[in-house]
Motif scaffolding. Sequence first.
Motif, PDB file in Angstrom:
ATOM      1  N   SER A   6      25.529  65.856  55.415  1.00 49.47           N
ATOM      2  CA  SER A   6      26.494  66.935  55.318  1.00 49.47           C
ATOM      3  C   SER A   6      25.695  68.207  54.843  1.00 49.47           C
ATOM      4  O   SER A   6      24.502  67.999  54.310  1.00 49.47           O
ATOM      5  CB  SER A   6      27.611  66.569  54.007  1.00 49.47           C
ATOM      6  OG  SER A   6      26.778  66.302  52.969  1.00 49.47           O
ATOM      7  N   GLY A   7      26.447  69.098  54.648  1.00 55.46           N
ATOM      8  CA  GLY A   7      25.523  70.494  54.067  1.00 55.46           C
ATOM      9  C   GLY A   7      25.407  71.505  55.073  1.00 55.46           C
ATOM     10  O   GLY A   7      24.609  72.482  54.669  1.00 55.46           O
ATOM     11  N   LEU A  17      19.709  76.428  52.614  1.00 53.20           N
ATOM     12  CA  LEU A  17      20.674  75.444  52.747  1.00 53.20           C
ATOM     13  C   LEU A  17      20.109  74.287  52.142  1.00 53.20           C
ATOM     14  O   LEU A  17      18.872  73.954  52.041  1.00 53.20           O
ATOM     15  CB  LEU A  17      21.204  75.144  54.073  1.00 53.20           C
ATOM     16  CG  LEU A  17      22.079  76.428  54.732  1.00 53.20           C
ATOM     17  CD1 LEU A  17      22.313  75.925  56.125  1.00 53.20           C
ATOM     18  CD2 LEU A  17      23.614  76.322  53.915  1.00 53.20           C
ATOM     19  N   ARG A  18      20.993  73.401  51.704  1.00 50.03           N
ATOM     20  CA  ARG A  18      20.686  71.838  51.285  1.00 50.03           C
ATOM     21  C   ARG A  18      21.475  71.188  52.092  1.00 50.03           C
ATOM     22  O   ARG A  18      22.536  71.031  52.003  1.00 50.03           O
ATOM     23  CB  ARG A  18      20.939  71.559  49.850  1.00 50.03           C
ATOM     24  CG  ARG A  18      20.110  70.420  49.489  1.00 50.03           C
ATOM     25  CD  ARG A  18      20.279  70.008  47.754  1.00 50.03           C
ATOM     26  NE  ARG A  18      21.488  69.731  47.501  1.00 50.03           N
ATOM     27  CZ  ARG A  18      21.876  69.170  46.400  1.00 50.03           C
ATOM     28  NH1 ARG A  18      20.840  68.737  45.383  1.00 50.03           N
ATOM     29  NH2 ARG A  18      23.072  68.662  45.903  1.00 50.03           N
ATOM     30  N   LEU A  19      20.933  70.127  52.777  1.00 49.07           N
ATOM     31  CA  LEU A  19      21.563  68.995  53.546  1.00 49.07           C
ATOM     32  C   LEU A  19      21.522  67.762  52.749  1.00 49.07           C
ATOM     33  O   LEU A  19      20.509  67.580  51.868  1.00 49.07           O
ATOM     34  CB  LEU A  19      20.810  68.899  55.005  1.00 49.07           C
ATOM     35  CG  LEU A  19      20.712  70.061  55.798  1.00 49.07           C
ATOM     36  CD1 LEU A  19      20.126  69.749  57.225  1.00 49.07           C
ATOM     37  CD2 LEU A  19      22.011  70.844  55.999  1.00 49.07           C
ATOM     38  N   SER A  20      22.634  67.061  52.675  1.00 50.95           N
ATOM     39  CA  SER A  20      22.543  65.658  52.209  1.00 50.95           C
ATOM     40  C   SER A  20      22.793  64.588  53.096  1.00 50.95           C
ATOM     41  O   SER A  20      23.410  64.630  54.200  1.00 50.95           O
ATOM     42  CB  SER A  20      23.687  65.853  51.147  1.00 50.95           C
ATOM     43  OG  SER A  20      23.519  66.611  50.067  1.00 50.95           O
ATOM     44  N   TYR A  79      18.285  64.489  50.087  1.00 49.68           N
ATOM     45  CA  TYR A  79      18.283  65.842  50.446  1.00 49.68           C
ATOM     46  C   TYR A  79      17.269  66.364  51.008  1.00 49.68           C
ATOM     47  O   TYR A  79      16.008  66.002  51.007  1.00 49.68           O
ATOM     48  CB  TYR A  79      18.517  66.448  48.792  1.00 49.68           C
ATOM     49  CG  TYR A  79      19.572  65.773  48.070  1.00 49.68           C
ATOM     50  CD1 TYR A  79      19.185  64.878  47.188  1.00 49.68           C
ATOM     51  CD2 TYR A  79      20.780  66.082  48.102  1.00 49.68           C
ATOM     52  CE1 TYR A  79      20.037  64.399  46.355  1.00 49.68           C
ATOM     53  CE2 TYR A  79      22.077  65.506  47.457  1.00 49.68           C
ATOM     54  CZ  TYR A  79      21.546  64.428  46.551  1.00 49.68           C
ATOM     55  OH  TYR A  79      22.361  64.017  45.741  1.00 49.68           O
TER      56      TYR A  79
END
Length: 125
Positions: A6-7, A17-20, A79
């Motif tokens: 997500s993210g 941006l930060r993806l998880s 992350y």
Amino acid sequence: VQLQASGGGTVQAGGSLRLSCAASGRTASRLTIGWFRQAPGKEREFVSVIRWSGGNTYYADSVKGRFTISGDKAKNTVYLLMNSLRPEDTAVYYCAADSSIILSSIRQSPSYAYWGQGTLVTVSS
């Protein structure tokens, strides 16, 4: 092992941006978890990876110094913090995992048995 990425989203060049990637399953705590991306018309490429045991991290040259991978073992979540984003970073980002990858294969997508569904990152100029 199940992976939930997500993210993703749309951001202007220079933004962040930060993806998880949340991992679940009986071996989640012993995984190597990586991020790959695929831009339209291009092959999937390695972005970054972290090994839960030891915490070693690796990056593609194209993102080194801009992206940071980290993990929260308590949450079984990895992350990917992406700074100084460029239009060429636009792609679908996938997290992937496996429990037994040798170092020489860590940047190769066929080495990973488990994949998340992907999250779209769009960087506008």
